[in-house]
Design a protein around this motif. Structure first.
Motif, PDB file in Angstrom:
ATOM      1  N   ARG A   1       0.985  -1.230   0.029  1.00 30.49           N
ATOM      2  CA  ARG A   1      -0.042  -0.007   0.132  1.00 30.49           C
ATOM      3  C   ARG A   1       1.015   1.502   0.015  1.00 30.49           C
ATOM      4  N   VAL A   2       1.710   1.406  -0.916  1.00 34.30           N
ATOM      5  CA  VAL A   2       2.636   2.431  -0.971  1.00 34.30           C
ATOM      6  C   VAL A   2       2.829   2.721  -2.436  1.00 34.30           C
ATOM      7  N   ALA A   3       2.937   4.099  -2.747  1.00 36.66           N
ATOM      8  CA  ALA A   3       3.041   4.568  -4.174  1.00 36.66           C
ATOM      9  C   ALA A   3       4.397   5.452  -4.249  1.00 36.66           C
ATOM     10  N   ARG A   4       5.371   5.182  -5.282  1.00 37.91           N
ATOM     11  CA  ARG A   4       6.135   6.056  -5.734  1.00 37.91           C
ATOM     12  C   ARG A   4       5.754   6.856  -6.558  1.00 37.91           C
ATOM     13  N   VAL A   5       5.982   8.150  -6.298  1.00 31.16           N
ATOM     14  CA  VAL A   5       5.417   9.240  -7.245  1.00 31.16           C
ATOM     15  C   VAL A   5       6.576  10.334  -7.680  1.00 31.16           C
ATOM     16  N   GLY A   6       6.585  10.623  -8.834  1.00 27.09           N
ATOM     17  CA  GLY A   6       7.587  11.533  -9.213  1.00 27.09           C
ATOM     18  C   GLY A   6       7.272  12.820  -9.053  1.00 27.09           C
ATOM     19  N   ALA A   7       8.168  13.650  -8.977  1.00 24.89           N
ATOM     20  CA  ALA A   7       7.935  15.243  -8.458  1.00 24.89           C
ATOM     21  C   ALA A   7       6.862  15.955  -9.260  1.00 24.89           C
ATOM     22  N   GLY A   8       6.758  15.468 -10.594  1.00 26.71           N
ATOM     23  CA  GLY A   8       5.705  16.324 -11.472  1.00 26.71           C
ATOM     24  C   GLY A   8       4.555  15.615 -11.576  1.00 26.71           C
ATOM     25  N   ALA A   9       4.506  14.472 -10.905  1.00 25.22           N
ATOM     26  CA  ALA A   9       2.882  13.839 -10.952  1.00 25.22           C
ATOM     27  C   ALA A   9       1.749  14.619 -10.449  1.00 25.22           C
ATOM     28  N   LYS A  10       0.686  14.663 -11.038  1.00 23.77           N
ATOM     29  CA  LYS A  10      -0.614  15.221 -10.459  1.00 23.77           C
ATOM     30  C   LYS A  10      -1.209  14.225  -9.644  1.00 23.77           C
ATOM     31  N   TRP A  11      -2.218  14.828  -8.864  1.00 24.79           N
ATOM     32  CA  TRP A  11      -3.304  13.936  -7.899  1.00 24.79           C
ATOM     33  C   TRP A  11      -4.006  13.036  -8.978  1.00 24.79           C
ATOM     34  N   GLY A  12      -4.525  13.416  -9.823  1.00 23.72           N
ATOM     35  CA  GLY A  12      -5.450  12.781 -10.884  1.00 23.72           C
ATOM     36  C   GLY A  12      -4.778  11.317 -11.345  1.00 23.72           C
ATOM     37  N   GLN A  13      -3.380  11.444 -11.518  1.00 22.81           N
ATOM     38  CA  GLN A  13      -2.584  10.345 -11.771  1.00 22.81           C
ATOM     39  C   GLN A  13      -2.623   9.296 -10.768  1.00 22.81           C
ATOM     40  N   VAL A  14      -2.303   9.668  -9.660  1.00 20.79           N
ATOM     41  CA  VAL A  14      -2.059   8.982  -8.416  1.00 20.79           C
ATOM     42  C   VAL A  14      -3.461   8.293  -8.042  1.00 20.79           C
ATOM     43  N   GLN A  15      -4.392   8.977  -8.303  1.00 24.19           N
ATOM     44  CA  GLN A  15      -5.795   8.618  -7.707  1.00 24.19           C
ATOM     45  C   GLN A  15      -6.175   7.380  -8.647  1.00 24.19           C
ATOM     46  N   ALA A  16      -5.928   7.691 -10.029  1.00 25.74           N
ATOM     47  CA  ALA A  16      -6.394   6.732 -11.249  1.00 25.74           C
ATOM     48  C   ALA A  16      -5.632   5.267 -10.883  1.00 25.74           C
ATOM     49  N   GLU A  17      -4.388   5.526 -10.433  1.00 27.62           N
ATOM     50  CA  GLU A  17      -3.494   4.328 -10.563  1.00 27.62           C
ATOM     51  C   GLU A  17      -3.859   3.478  -9.119  1.00 27.62           C
ATOM     52  N   ALA A  18      -3.869   4.368  -7.893  1.00 27.33           N
ATOM     53  CA  ALA A  18      -4.267   3.749  -6.549  1.00 27.33           C
ATOM     54  C   ALA A  18      -5.500   2.923  -6.745  1.00 27.33           C
ATOM     55  N   ALA A  19      -6.641   3.751  -7.449  1.00 29.82           N
ATOM     56  CA  ALA A  19      -8.232   3.186  -7.450  1.00 29.82           C
ATOM     57  C   ALA A  19      -8.060   1.866  -8.065  1.00 29.82           C
ATOM     58  N   ARG A  20      -7.031   1.575  -9.069  1.00 31.05           N
ATOM     59  CA  ARG A  20      -7.093   0.338  -9.474  1.00 31.05           C
ATOM     60  C   ARG A  20      -6.989  -0.779  -8.644  1.00 31.05           C
ATOM     61  N   HIS A  21      -6.224  -0.633  -7.517  1.00 24.92           N
ATOM     62  CA  HIS A  21      -6.106  -1.553  -6.549  1.00 24.92           C
ATOM     63  C   HIS A  21      -6.895  -1.520  -5.268  1.00 24.92           C
ATOM     64  N   GLY A  22      -8.175  -0.716  -5.180  1.00 22.89           N
ATOM     65  CA  GLY A  22      -9.120  -0.118  -4.142  1.00 22.89           C
ATOM     66  C   GLY A  22      -8.107   0.458  -3.154  1.00 22.89           C
ATOM     67  N   LEU A  23      -7.416   1.638  -3.471  1.00 27.07           N
ATOM     68  CA  LEU A  23      -6.553   2.363  -2.548  1.00 27.07           C
ATOM     69  C   LEU A  23      -6.778   3.826  -2.911  1.00 27.07           C
ATOM     70  N   THR A  24      -6.217   4.823  -2.121  1.00 25.92           N
ATOM     71  CA  THR A  24      -6.355   6.244  -2.274  1.00 25.92           C
ATOM     72  C   THR A  24      -5.391   6.692  -1.644  1.00 25.92           C
ATOM     73  N   GLY A  25      -4.835   7.865  -2.250  1.00 27.47           N
ATOM     74  CA  GLY A  25      -3.896   8.473  -1.568  1.00 27.47           C
ATOM     75  C   GLY A  25      -4.818   9.742  -0.488  1.00 27.47           C
ATOM     76  N   LEU A  26      -4.267  10.708  -0.182  1.00 25.53           N
ATOM     77  CA  LEU A  26      -5.084  11.744   0.628  1.00 25.53           C
ATOM     78  C   LEU A  26      -5.120  13.168  -0.151  1.00 25.53           C
ATOM     79  N   PRO A  27      -5.803  13.304  -1.319  1.00 28.15           N
ATOM     80  CA  PRO A  27      -5.750  14.379  -2.094  1.00 28.15           C
ATOM     81  C   PRO A  27      -6.699  15.611  -1.769  1.00 28.15           C
ATOM     82  N   GLY A  28      -6.556  16.637  -2.225  1.00 24.42           N
ATOM     83  CA  GLY A  28      -7.282  17.667  -2.143  1.00 24.42           C
ATOM     84  C   GLY A  28      -8.336  17.685  -3.248  1.00 24.42           C
ATOM     85  N   SER A  29      -9.153  18.847  -3.530  1.00 22.75           N
ATOM     86  CA  SER A  29     -10.186  18.885  -4.402  1.00 22.75           C
ATOM     87  C   SER A  29      -9.996  18.704  -5.978  1.00 22.75           C
TER      88      SER A  29
END
Length: 424
Positions: free
Chosen positions: A87-115
């Motif tokens: 339950r860990v994501a390695r995120v490049g410095a230029g990534a946006k929250w939409g990218q992280v959420q889309a990838e995490a959601a594939r595994h039933g997971l989420t980060g802690l994003p804003g709006s």
């Protein structure tokens, strides 16, 4: 290979422009990178030449403080890799929250994003990060497990609580003034859906909606986050509404939020079950650069002055927003952001279209603090600082001095220049 742009080059103006078009930043050059090694090379160049580097993946947090510096664009460092087992994501410095959420959601997971899914992950976390889920889990920066950085000597390093506890502390919400982050590891939560959406009523019902907001937030479970909005977009009538998320079953959500249905008469109601990759649809924040001005204030109590302000005349502003905080945010924290005793955040905002309206909005925002007096605490979360503000407004005196000591020790030449420098 690093792409360098200078004034007069094709593409320089667009590359140097921040996301907020009211902010001006006359930088000396723009460096666009795709590898961490290129960042290290740029830092060594800056040390040799006495230059300063301001880092902006896409410029959402730009303050106008980058003038005279090299603007480093890290948007090309945008890889996102999820390890669902850990339950860990390695995120490049230029990534946006939409990218992280889309990838995490594939595994039933989420980060802690804003709006806003278009906001960069790194800048948000370096500033603490107020999430839809912060009432339960605290500042989003607390989810960071490690940073990959380039330090002021131009060395690439991995920073964790074990390898460099002081720098690790500073990077988790201290503003990013001490090293350049090229990637980070964040812990994810096992939440695959939320109940959320937006409910809007005609503006003449704003007082009723605010009372509903009071009632919902008085005894809200930490799984519920609610924002009150009183707005009048250009060319539209005034409206009042609630934005909300609740993670739990639909039956629990309907029980907790039954007061909304009791009020009735909504002109818009988008509530429903959302995938974690759909969080951005709640507010539909702008995705393209635009001119705007805003001011955030932490509010201890929704007293008469605050109520009169948010229910009063909106023009020349677009509107006022009250965000419910509390929960885990109010508990003791070992982050630079500390804890937020204030249960509400007031945010006032307007458009920066044309010099006359821009000055009118700027003047109205400047008067807010005086009008509210001791109805606001005077402190602001780092990610809600605005041009003209200081980092000192985001931290306790002790934590600010700790950040300053670390800045002097780790970057004595002043190679790095944050949007809101701790020595400013």
């Amino acid at each position: 290979m690093t792409k360098n742009l200078f004034p007069g080059d094709d593409g320089f103006e667009a590359a140097s422009r921040p996301w907020n078009l009211t902010v001006q930043q006359p930088v000396t050059s723009v460096a666009e990178v795709t590898e961490a090694a290129e960042v290290a090379e740029l830092v060594r160049h800056a040390r040799r030449t006495g230059a300063a580097i301001a880092v902006q993946p896409n410029g959402h947090g730009a303050s106008g403080n980058a003038g005279g510096a090299i603007l480093l664009r890290t948007g090309g460092l945008d890889t996102v890799e999820v390890d669902p087992g850990r339950r860990v994501a390695r995120v490049g410095a230029g990534a946006k929250w939409g990218q992280v959420q889309a990838e995490a959601a594939r595994h039933g997971l989420t980060g802690l994003p804003g709006s806003a899914p278009g906001v960069g992950v790194t800048g948000y976390l370096l500033g603490g990060g107020l999430s839809w889920f912060s009432r339960k889990f605290g500042f989003a920066a607390g989810s960071v497990l490690a940073f990959e950085v380039v330090d002021a000597d131009g060395e690439q390093r991995r920073v964790s609580a074990d390898s460099d506890p002081e720098l690790f502390w500073a990077l988790r919400g201290g503003g990013g003034d001490i090293a350049i982050v090229t990637a980070l590891a964040i812990g994810l939560q096992a939440i695959d859906t939320v109940y959320g959406g937006r409910v809007m009523w005609p503006g003449q019902r704003a007082a009723e909606v605010l009372e509903l907001f009071r009632a919902l937030t008085f005894d809200a479970p930490e799984e519920l986050t609610v924002w009150f909005n009183h707005v009048q977009p250009p060319g539209a009538p005034a409206m009042a509404g609630l934005d909300l998320t609740f993670y739990g079953s639909d039956s629990e959500a309907k029980e907790v939020l039954g007061r909304i249905d009791e009020l009735g008469g909504a002109m818009l109601d988008t509530r429903g079950t959302l995938a974690l990759s759909e969080l951005g649809t709640i507010t539909n924040d702008p995705t393209d650069p635009s001119p705007g001005l805003g001011r955030g204030e932490l509010v201890p109590v929704l007293d008469e002055r605050v109520v009169e302000l948010v229910l009063g005349e909106l023009a020349p502003l677009i509107g006022f927003q009250l965000r419910h905080l509390g929960g885990a945010l109010a508990r003791p924290s070992d982050l630079p952001s500390g804890s937020l005793a204030e249960p509400y955040l007031l945010y006032a905002f307007g458009a920066g279209i044309g010099p006359e309206l821009t000055e009118a909005v700027r003047g109205r925002l400047a008067r807010l603090t005086e009008e509210l007096g001791d109805s606001v605490s005077g402190r602001r979360p780092y990610t809600f600082l605005a041009p003209g503000d200081s980092a000192a407004q985001a931290f306790t005196r002790a934590d600010l001095e700790r950040l300053r000591e670390l800045k002097r020790a780790r970057d004595p030449q002043g190679v790095f220049r944050a949007n809101y420098p701790v020595l400013g």
